[in-house]
Design a protein around this motif. Structure first.
Motif, short mmCIF file in Angstrom:
data_model
loop_
_atom_site.label_atom_id
_atom_site.label_comp_id
_atom_site.label_asym_id
_atom_site.label_seq_id
_atom_site.Cartn_x
_atom_site.Cartn_y
_atom_site.Cartn_z
N LEU A 1 2.07 1.99 -3.41
CA LEU A 1 1.08 2.67 -4.25
C LEU A 1 1.12 4.17 -4.02
CD1 LEU A 1 -1.46 2.30 -6.17
CD2 LEU A 1 -2.77 2.73 -4.10
N ILE B 1 -4.04 -0.69 -6.91
CA ILE B 1 -3.87 -1.73 -5.90
C ILE B 1 -5.21 -2.41 -5.64
CG2 ILE B 1 -4.33 -0.31 -3.85
CD1 ILE B 1 -1.95 -1.79 -2.50
N ASP C 1 -6.79 -3.91 -2.57
CA ASP C 1 -6.45 -3.85 -1.15
C ASP C 1 -7.58 -4.36 -0.27
OD1 ASP C 1 -4.52 -3.38 0.75
OD2 ASP C 1 -4.12 -1.34 0.08
N THR D 1 0.83 -1.20 0.00
CA THR D 1 0.00 0.00 0.00
C THR D 1 0.87 1.25 0.00
OG1 THR D 1 -1.70 -1.21 1.23
CG2 THR D 1 -1.88 1.19 1.20
#
Length: 327
Positions: A84, A95, A97, A81
């Motif tokens: 990103l 992403i 997630d 994360t």
């Protein structure tokens, strides 16, 4: 007006429509023109990775370009994360997630180099996936009642595996501990696949595996499915009771959503949103998600952002009540 000036004026008038058309072009007009990278912030083989590959395949079909999954595991999804948030906000890095790095990490990590509420652009929710409580076939635990009785008889001795701090299995078990007032020992692993393997090998007593990864083990009778974490029984395992049938108000799930870096142009966000929502509600994909125990979602960026705020508040309360401290 002399002839040269008249000719120049005519030329400007003739070019005006072209200039206006050019000015009205948006960043999404030629997007995408090259492959898109979709970060999967966990190890291969887990629920997030499985869903990321489903999204990549279908999103690529919708957009007409390759969507390549890149695994960036570490720190319960935080490493991927964070990668990103450092990417160029041009729509070519996205992403897939889940809750851990988006709504849990701020409560459990002392140093987090991004703010999930400010540094990411939500695009769409994809699906909501419950977890299934798995034990070995030779385990004395056949019901949630059995589990709670053993946990109260020997506090802190029952062990549960997870993919890491703040992951689906961890939070599902923490919620059970809070609502049923029992003590169990958390044993983290580096991913969902090794967490399930730990139950198979007898290293731990149980795990709450997200349905995407855990369902095959239940269907193939490699592990015993004790309960599911949905409020009502799921069509994927219709004969398996819910935790809530024994522990009222219990409900836990992992959801998946696609996000982009902060600053990604809104026209690109909108184009991606349309493609994602379309494929989620395609009959074949929708049917497959339901059969795998998932509830198809699909949302606007605004709905996804509001959902993130609500989830942050909900799990923040569970974490506070469980006594977990930032590390």
């Amino acid at each position: 007006m002399d002839m040269p000036r008249r000719l120049a004026l005519c030329a400007l008038i003739a070019l005006a429509p072209f200039a206006m058309s050019h000015a009205e072009k948006t960043p999404a007009d030629n997007y995408p023109s090259r492959p898109i990278r979709l970060i999967s912030p966990y190890e291969p083989g887990g629920g997030v990775d499985i869903m990321a590959r489903l999204v990549a395949r279908n999103l690529g079909t919708e957009l007409g370009v390759a969507v390549v999954v890149e695994n960036r595991p570490g720190a319960g999804g935080v490493v991927g994360t964070q990668a990103l948030t450092a990417a160029v906000p041009d729509g070519y890095t996205l992403i897939l997630d889940s809750p851990s790095p988006l709504v849990v990490a701020p409560y459990l990590m002392k140093k987090l180099n991004y703010d999930p509420q400010k540094d990411l652009e939500p695009i769409s929710l994809i699906a909501d996936v419950p977890a299934v409580l798995l034990v070995r076939n030779d385990s004395p635990i056949h019901t949630v009642g059995d589990l709670l009785a053993l946990a109260r008889k020997e506090p802190g001795k029952l062990t549960f595996s997870s993919s890491g701090l703040g992951g689906t299995a961890h939070l599902s078990a923490q919620l059970l501990k809070v609502l049923a007032d029992v003590d169990m020992l958390h044993v983290p692993y580096k991913g969902t696949a090794p967490a399930i393997q730990a139950v198979l090998s007898g290293e731990v007593t149980m795990t709450f595996a997200d349905m995407t990864a855990g369902l095959p083990f239940a269907r193939n009778h490699q592990l015993r499915a004790v309960a599911v974490t949905t409020p009502k029984r799921t069509p994927a395992l219709p004969n398996v009771p819910t935790v809530a049938e024994t522990v009222p108000h219990y409900a836990a799930s992992v959801w998946y959503g696609v996000l982009a870096p902060k600053g990604t142009p809104r026209p690109i966000i909108d184009k991606l949103n349309i493609a994602l929502v379309k494929f989620v509600h395609t009959p074949d994909v929708n049917k497959m998600l339901v059969e795998e125990g998932a509830e198809p979602a699909g949302s606007s960026p605004e709905q996804f952002r509001a959902f993130l705020r609500r989830e942050s508040e909900r799990w923040g309360e569970v974490i506070r009540k469980s006594g977990l401290q930032p590390q």
